[in-house]
Design an enzyme around this catalytic site. Sequence first.
Site, mmCIF file in Angstrom:
data_model
loop_
_atom_site.group_PDB
_atom_site.id
_atom_site.type_symbol
_atom_site.label_atom_id
_atom_site.label_comp_id
_atom_site.label_asym_id
_atom_site.label_seq_id
_atom_site.Cartn_x
_atom_site.Cartn_y
_atom_site.Cartn_z
ATOM 1 N N GLY A 1 161.126 19.167 68.280
ATOM 2 C CA GLY A 1 161.416 18.637 69.610
ATOM 3 C C GLY A 1 162.725 17.887 69.741
ATOM 4 N N GLU B 1 149.547 10.604 47.476
ATOM 5 C CA GLU B 1 150.253 9.631 48.325
ATOM 6 C C GLU B 1 149.543 8.279 48.324
ATOM 7 O OE1 GLU B 1 153.090 10.450 49.025
ATOM 8 O OE2 GLU B 1 152.893 12.621 48.788
HETATM 9 P P1 ADP Z 1 164.060 21.591 67.892
HETATM 10 O O1 ADP Z 1 165.287 21.408 68.722
HETATM 11 O O2 ADP Z 1 163.652 20.356 67.159
HETATM 12 O O3 ADP Z 1 164.111 22.768 66.969
HETATM 13 P P2 ADP Z 1 162.886 22.092 70.445
HETATM 14 O O4 ADP Z 1 163.216 20.819 71.116
HETATM 15 O O5 ADP Z 1 163.768 23.240 70.761
HETATM 16 O O6 ADP Z 1 162.839 21.893 68.876
HETATM 17 O O7 ADP Z 1 161.361 22.459 70.737
HETATM 18 C C1 ADP Z 1 160.961 23.710 71.228
HETATM 19 C C2 ADP Z 1 159.904 23.533 72.294
HETATM 20 O O8 ADP Z 1 158.696 23.038 71.748
HETATM 21 C C3 ADP Z 1 160.313 22.540 73.363
HETATM 22 O O9 ADP Z 1 160.944 23.172 74.423
HETATM 23 C C4 ADP Z 1 159.004 21.909 73.787
HETATM 24 O O10 ADP Z 1 158.421 22.617 74.849
HETATM 25 C C5 ADP Z 1 158.116 22.061 72.577
HETATM 26 N N1 ADP Z 1 158.049 20.799 71.841
HETATM 27 C C6 ADP Z 1 158.571 20.566 70.618
HETATM 28 N N2 ADP Z 1 158.315 19.307 70.217
HETATM 29 C C7 ADP Z 1 157.636 18.708 71.215
HETATM 30 C C8 ADP Z 1 157.099 17.391 71.398
HETATM 31 N N3 ADP Z 1 157.230 16.453 70.452
HETATM 32 N N4 ADP Z 1 156.452 17.138 72.556
HETATM 33 C C9 ADP Z 1 156.324 18.091 73.489
HETATM 34 N N5 ADP Z 1 156.807 19.327 73.384
HETATM 35 C C10 ADP Z 1 157.451 19.664 72.264
HETATM 36 ZN ZN ZN Z 2 154.951 11.650 44.879
#
Ligand code: ADP
Ligand code: ZN
Length: 634
Positions: free
Chosen positions: A196, A414
Amino acid sequence: MGRVPYRGFLIAIVIIGLVVFIASQSGGRSRGEVRSYTYFQEQLEAGRISSIQVKGTKLLVIPHVGERFVTHLANPPDDLTTFGAHGADVEALPPGQNWGNLALYLLPVLLMVGFLIYLMRGVRSGGDGTVSFGKSRARLVTEENSNTLFRDVAGVEEAKDDLQEVVDFLKDPGKFHALGARIPHGVLMMGPPGSGKTHLAKAVAGEAQVPFFSISGSDFVEMFVGVGAARVRDLFETAKKNTPCIVFIDEIDAVGRRRGLSVNGGNDEREQTLNALLVEMDGFESQHDIIIVAATNRPDVLDPALLRPGRFDRQVVVDAPDVRGREAILGIHARGKLLSRRVNLRRVAKRTPGFVGADLENLLNEAALVAARKNQREINPEDLDEAADRVLMGPERRSRVISDREKRIVAYHEAGHALAAHLLEHADPVHKITIVPRGRAMGYVMQFPDEDRMSATKLALLDSIGVALAGRATEEISFGDVTTGAQNDFRQATDIARRMVTRWGMSETLGKIALASGGDSYLGEYEGTRTYSEETAKVIDSEVKTIIDEQYSRIRLLLKENQEVLDTIVEVLLERETLHADEFDILMQGGELPKPLDEAPIEIPEVAPAKRPRTQDEQLQEPQLPSGMMPNPS
Ligand code: ADP
Ligand code: ZN
Ligand code: MG
């Protein structure tokens, strides 16, 4: 602005299109279906042909009735004379007038010229950055089109807390300036793919309501030397005219890789781009009110220069979510989906350890597809199960499927680190324990020093070694068998022990001498700095081994005496996956933690964001280790 750089390229494409069009139109009068010569002869002999146009060996045949057609002469010299005999009107055209052929000869030449023009434009603009080709491709995302907010991101509470500060500043920079506060230049978000990061950056823009320039690292890396650097300069030029604002560089590792370490012996273009970025970051003063947010899932390959003070000195970890985080993320993406009342998102969260936000979003989507295929009106728990299996079995997931037994072993490992850190007097207190996989680590324990230390006492070093060895010791005590999961722990323990002997004069046998000259480089100790004999080397090795062995027996005994506490931590860990400092303390004081099922979301304790916590088992390399400082067991 963004499309203009392609103008030269577009022109080239239009020219090529024209050429091909002309080619296809060549001999325009001879259009018609192609028929066999035999067919033509039959028609001719039957007297059905009205006229024939001859052009080279091609005949355009026009019958009295029906469609005109094309055929080719079987035997040029003779046939022509016979046509007239059958009552057809023969017209011969000169064969050479073929524009199509000419165009086909010209095509490669035109292509070459077009490409050269394209090349020259690129290089020229790289020099001074004024020609449109060097313009950055940053997309401007303004308040209107970033409607992502913090409430749309879940499971990464610590990262949100850290970024809240950035939002607060951008909303009212004056308040911060009045207090004389120096705000961070750059914030680096790091975490596994799909956790995210990009999503979070959009939420920052949505929350702050300021201009948001977003560009991906790969946009900077061009085939032509200088273009990337020109784009960087242009990007900052634009940003400075729009302060306060955010510049978001996604996947910064594409530009920010360590210089001079690439396989092909250096990449000039990338290095120039990186240098330009560093120059820009150093160049703007705090009153510019630009905050640069960058994201990467490879912090280990970043050039250390990027992480220096005044650059990306603020680091935000965006981790894979734990069970509570997963539930919250599922909640967000379940909005607008027709879920059956029987669906329990907590249950779904429990069976998806290791899933990141993108996986969970994908999971809900798959479930909706499954339900649609079965012609249901809502998504049932069975559909979610099926979807989870499908996402789990996906190629990139398979390696991350964790069996219950594995999970239990990780939990013990852990818990061992954590309990050791708690029991050993000179060890740093536990900040967080988790069995959520991260990178190549199956779990980790994060410790935070009580106060900043520039040097460490011998007792503290020994305790650090103890904490590092505690994971393996617990596996041995609780399972009678050991895993390969302690590899990194041993490296840490050995590193500390070796330095104690060779650097800090803490070995009784060898005494108070420094045996290693040279310093620490970012990549570890320099090779070839050995200034002692073979015998001394042997003594060093045996001294190191003695220290490790002694600490291992000590910690093993300590943990064995506390087997019950260990079991308690493991049970809680299996239930919750992550334990924060306050929860761990309650547990250590013999208190009960409420079952996560009947509790409100837990407040995550405030953390000084500038300090990056250090972790056990963390495979990511610590970005900077000031030379001469104590090597943290991380
Ligand atoms: P990254 O950039 O870390 O590879 P992204 O931000 O592109 O990941 O995430 C891809 C999709 O997954 C986002 O558009 C969102 O819809 C969903 N997503 C990822 N992480 C989250 C989160 N923590 N909360 C809500 N949605 C998320
Ligand atoms: Zn360890
Ligand atoms: Mg991303």
